[in-house]
Design an enzyme around this catalytic site. Structure first.
Site: not given
Length: 507
Positions: A477-479
């Site tokens: 998850d790039h968040r």
């Protein structure tokens, strides 16, 4: 003293589950059952479950055929407590019909008293205590006797509308478009919330412009089921087609004339018959497969995922495993070694052992590693969870992975075994493929994928050699992190695969 009849309802399944599908009846009408004996096998959105009955006696009726979906609180069967013989006189009734002299109510038509508690025992996470009572919707102006409400109809209790129609002798049933029958609608319900089995059913009605207050639910206590909404949509579509063909006006609920245009296109979420399927057939998305479909769809909608991968020389890892298993101790599985490597990598990069709370706009970082691992079964893909994987050694991980895999394939996992994972390991190499870009197991922030280990030419110590090579994939998850953190995690995993001695630093 005459035997008392006890009604056993589908208990509260926990984990937010609202119902289950009857897969297999394990008892027959007239059969003697013991307290806490499994009587029916059901499939929920989490697992296959054998449901135990808290009463001992003779089964006098079963409610629902195999393949039927029943909501929590719906009757499953009735038991004549104190009986030790066979079924009552009159033969064996069909599913959904009470045996002669053994209806759920007493002689005066009032429901028999029920135990407030079951045996107290628990099987696969489900108690056998009585489910919480539901409130009955009372429609104004419709007198309904207790006997009419308690009388089973097609394996369920009548709602107020059906009981009133039966008492008035009006027939109470109208034909369905497909030749079946449906209860006739009763008076307009009172103001207030309309009881619906699930939010999905409410959304289906809203997206098709259907007013739930105009429906009479066929579930327990007038509960509106998905089948009720689908029936109403089919009836509306059939009415529109008939009006378009004959030129007759179509009127809405208030009597106003509306124009019948062409039949609307089938929506993606519409579950009615739709256009005829010439080559093929429809497979319902329900049970475990339906739950997986919903979860994967949500993951793809909500999580901005990215993927990095690397090839690694697994020759030394395979040699280390062979040496461990040659010592005469319990065998160590390759998946357990990879799981141990994952927990060591997560200790160095805890950002990936987390999830995003979208409502609070916060990243939730977990202190413990509950490791999920993807397992293919006959009923679909499931992800059992190894609790506190970071505290387990390779031997303990091997035993737990083996236990959970066996239970998953047998369909006996408890809901607690399928929830709460914080990181997932996906060994798709067992399918003979090298790589993949998997969808994250919502709401987790990362998943490690492992391809097949095969001999390949590899530069080793300055020379070309044939080595055991594997492709490792990390979807994240790039968040929660950037590529640097994800790359560092994956590089550490690859280093442990190529040089297992690196793990000694974390033991």
């Amino acid at each position: 003293m005459a035997a008392q009849v006890r009604e056993f309802r589908l208990p509260d399944l926990g984990e937010g589950l609202t119902g289950a599908e009857i897969v297999r009846w394990m008892v027959e009408v007239g059969e003697v059952v013991a307290v806490d004996q499994p009587v029916v096998e059901v499939e929920t959105a989490k697992a296959m479950v054998e449901v135990p009955c808290p009463y001992g006696g003779v089964v006098t009726a079963r409610f629902g055929a195999e393949g039927t979906e029943v909501p929590v609180g719906a009757p499953l069967l009735t038991v004549a407590v104190g009986e030790t013989g066979g079924a009552a006189a009159g033969g064996t009734p069909a599913d959904g019909a009470s045996a002669a002299g053994a209806s759920p109510g007493g002689a005066d038509g009032t429901p028999a008293a029920e135990d407030t508690e079951g045996s107290g025992n628990v099987l696969v996470g489900y108690g056998t205590a009585r489910a919480p009572a539901r409130r009955r919707r009372v429609r104004p102006g419709v007198p309904v006797s207790a006997a009419a409400v308690a009388e089973p109809v097609n394996g369920r209790a009548r709602d107020a509308g059906e009981a009133a129609a039966a008492a008035g002798g009006a027939g109470g049933r109208v034909p369905e478009p497909d030749g079946g029958a449906r209860p006739e609608r009763g008076p307009e319900p009172a103001e207030g919330p309309v009881p619906v089995i699930s939010p999905l059913v409410r959304r289906l009605a809203r997206s098709n412009g259907l007013d739930l207050r105009e429906l009479t639910g066929s579930g327990p206590d007038g509960l509106i089921l998905r089948a009720d909404v689908e029936y109403a949509l089919r009836a509306a579509a059939a009415q529109g087609r008939t009006a378009a063909a004959t030129g007759a006006p179509v009127r809405d609920g208030g009597g106003a004339e509306v124009h019948a245009g062409p039949e609307p296109a089938v929506r993606e979420d519409q579950t009615g018959p739709g256009p005829a399927v010439r080559d093929g057939h429809r497979i319902p998305l329900k049970g475990i497969r339906g739950a997986v479909a919903d979860k994967l769809s949500r993951s793809r909608r909500e999580i901005p995922e990215a993927t990095v991968w690397v090839d690694a020389d697994a020759t030394e890892l395979m040699r280390a495993r062979a040496a461990m298993n040659a010592a005469g101790e319990p065998k160590i599985s390759l998946l357990a070694l990879l799981a141990r490597i994952c927990t060591a990598a997560l200790a160095r990069h805890p950002e990936l052992n987390s999830a995003v709370d979208t409502q609070a706009r916060e990243i939730v970082r977990y202190d413990r590693v509950h490791l999920g691992f993807a397992t293919q079964t006959d009923r679909g893909l499931v992800v059992p969870v190894v609790r506190d994987a970071h505290t387990r050694g390779a031997e303990d991980l091997t035993a737990e992975l083996s236990r959970l895999t066996g239970a998953a394939r047998a369909g006996t996992l408890a809901p607690a075994d399928l929830t709460g994972s914080t990181f997932t390991l996906n060994n798709y190499g067992v399918f003979g493929v090298d790589g993949s870009t998997p969808i994250l197991n919502h709401p987790e922030a990362a998943m490690l994928g492992v391809g097949r280990i095969v001999p390949r030419p590899w530069a080793h110590e300055g020379e070309l050699a044939l080595r055991q090579v594997v492709q490792l994939t990390l979807t994240f998850d790039h968040r929660v992190c950037d590529g640097g953190t994800a790359g560092g995690f994956l590089r550490y995993v690859a280093d442990c695969v190529e040089r297992p001695a690196v793990l000694l630093r974390t033991l």
